[in-house]
Every structure is written in structure tokens, then in C-alpha cells.
Enzyme design. Structure first.
Site, short mmCIF file in Angstrom:
data_model
loop_
_atom_site.label_atom_id
_atom_site.label_comp_id
_atom_site.label_asym_id
_atom_site.label_seq_id
_atom_site.Cartn_x
_atom_site.Cartn_y
_atom_site.Cartn_z
N PRO A 10 0.80 -1.23 0.00
CA PRO A 10 0.00 0.00 0.00
C PRO A 10 0.84 1.28 0.00
O PRO A 10 1.87 1.35 0.66
CB PRO A 10 -0.80 -0.09 1.32
CG PRO A 10 -0.75 -1.52 1.71
CD PRO A 10 0.46 -2.14 1.10
N ARG A 18 5.10 11.09 -2.67
CA ARG A 18 4.72 10.70 -1.30
C ARG A 18 5.86 11.06 -0.34
O ARG A 18 6.95 10.46 -0.42
CB ARG A 18 4.47 9.19 -1.24
CG ARG A 18 4.13 8.72 0.17
CD ARG A 18 4.11 7.21 0.29
NE ARG A 18 3.81 6.83 1.66
CZ ARG A 18 3.97 5.62 2.16
NH1 ARG A 18 4.41 4.64 1.38
NH2 ARG A 18 3.68 5.37 3.40
N GLU A 97 13.11 -8.55 2.06
CA GLU A 97 12.24 -7.43 2.47
C GLU A 97 13.02 -6.13 2.33
O GLU A 97 14.18 -6.04 2.76
CB GLU A 97 11.79 -7.64 3.92
CG GLU A 97 10.85 -6.55 4.41
CD GLU A 97 10.21 -6.90 5.76
OE1 GLU A 97 10.09 -8.11 6.09
OE2 GLU A 97 9.83 -5.96 6.48
N ARG A 106 12.39 5.68 12.93
CA ARG A 106 11.09 6.36 12.84
C ARG A 106 10.18 5.96 14.03
O ARG A 106 10.68 5.51 15.05
CB ARG A 106 10.45 6.02 11.49
CG ARG A 106 11.34 6.44 10.30
CD ARG A 106 10.70 6.12 8.98
NE ARG A 106 9.48 6.88 8.80
CZ ARG A 106 8.56 6.59 7.88
NH1 ARG A 106 8.74 5.56 7.06
NH2 ARG A 106 7.47 7.32 7.76
#
Ligand code: DQA
Length: 144
Positions: A10, A18, A97, A106
Site C-alpha cells: 500500500p 509521497r 524485504e 522512525r
């Protein structure tokens, strides 16, 4: 035809517009080209799938059993994408990944990946270069 599965979850179809300060200015099309270039000389092609929903990503994994390996950026599905995890548990080839951002630098909710324990490796924080490095790693993992 030998294909490498490039799976993006997503909100990754809008790369380039973005939160560019976090994710950089490369678009998904740019990343596809970079990965294509990295694997061109071994004769592989990229099967790129980006979907907003977990179910469609699962279908892409199931349809991808014939691919040679996979690069997976699950986006926020890293946090609780249990069904995607189960699909990847049955994916028969190596997969890596990738996260564009350094998720550990973060918010805390990004610090866990339910998928990572199943991956051959994980690359985070290197932007689009992470995808290229993952493709390079898959070249040697598949050759082993
Ligand atoms: C991301 C990191 C995730 O936490 C976030 O939800 C994304 C992108 C990355 O590539 O850095 O959608 O996977």
C-alpha cells in the site's frame, strides 16, 4: 521466461509524490527500471506488482511461485500483515524485504515486521538503492 517478483504494498504506487523527504523522489517506475537493469545480464525480467490491499498482494505471491525470487516492500503491512506473512511462508524461493526508509529511526509502530523472520534478508534506509542491492543479493542467492 525467468521472472523476479517485485512486490510493493500500500501507498508505494505514489512514490515520487509521497513524503519525498522520507521516501525520496524516485517513482515506482524508476525503481522498476533500476531493478531491470541490475538483472538484465542474467536474462531475468521483472514482474512488478503494486497493490493497495493485502488480499491482492497474497494473490500475487500465490501466482508468483514460478518466479525466481522476490523483492518485497510490504509498506505498513510489515506491522500486522499476518495473511501476507502466511502467503510468503509458502513462497518457495528466496525473497528479501526492503524498506526505503530506516524504519528503526522512525515511529515505534514501524519497528516490528511480522514478515522479516521469513525473509532471506532485509534492507532498510537506503532508498531506491535498497531494491537494487536486493536484486543483486537474489542473483547470488539463486545461483547458490
Ligand atoms: C516503508 C516503511 C513503512 O513503515 C511504511 O508504512 C511504508 C513504506 C518504506 O519503504 O520505508 O509504506 O515500507
Amino acid at each position: 521466461m525467468t521472472e523476479l517478483l517485485l512486490l510493493n504494498g500500500p501507498n508505494l504506487g505514489i512514490l515520487g509524490r509521497r513524503e519525498t523527504e522520507v521516501y525520496g523522489t524516485d517513482t515506482l517506475a524508476d525503481i522498476e527500471q533500476m531493478v531491470e537493469k541490475e538483472i538484465a545480464d542474467v536474462g531475468w525480467q521483472v514482474r512488478s506488482v503494486q497493490r493497495e490491499s493485502e488480499g491482492e498482494l497474497i494473490t500475487a505471491v500465490q501466482d508468483g511461485y514460478d518466479t525466481v525470487g522476490a523483492i518485497v516492500n510490504p509498506g505498513a503491512l510489515m506491522i500486522a500483515g499476518w495473511s501476507l506473512r502466511d502467503a510468503l511462508a509458502n513462497y518457495p524461493k528466496p525473497w528479501i524485504e526492503v524498506h526505503l526508509s530506516n524504519v528503526w529511526a522512525r515511529e515505534r509502530f514501524r519497528h516490528e515486521s511480522v514478515l522479516a523472520p521469513l525473509a532471506s534478508g532485509l534492507i532498510a534506509g537506503l532508498g531506491a538503492t535498497g531494491y537494487v542491492l536486493a536484486a543483486r543479493a537474489l542473483r547470488s542467492l539463486v545461483a547458490d
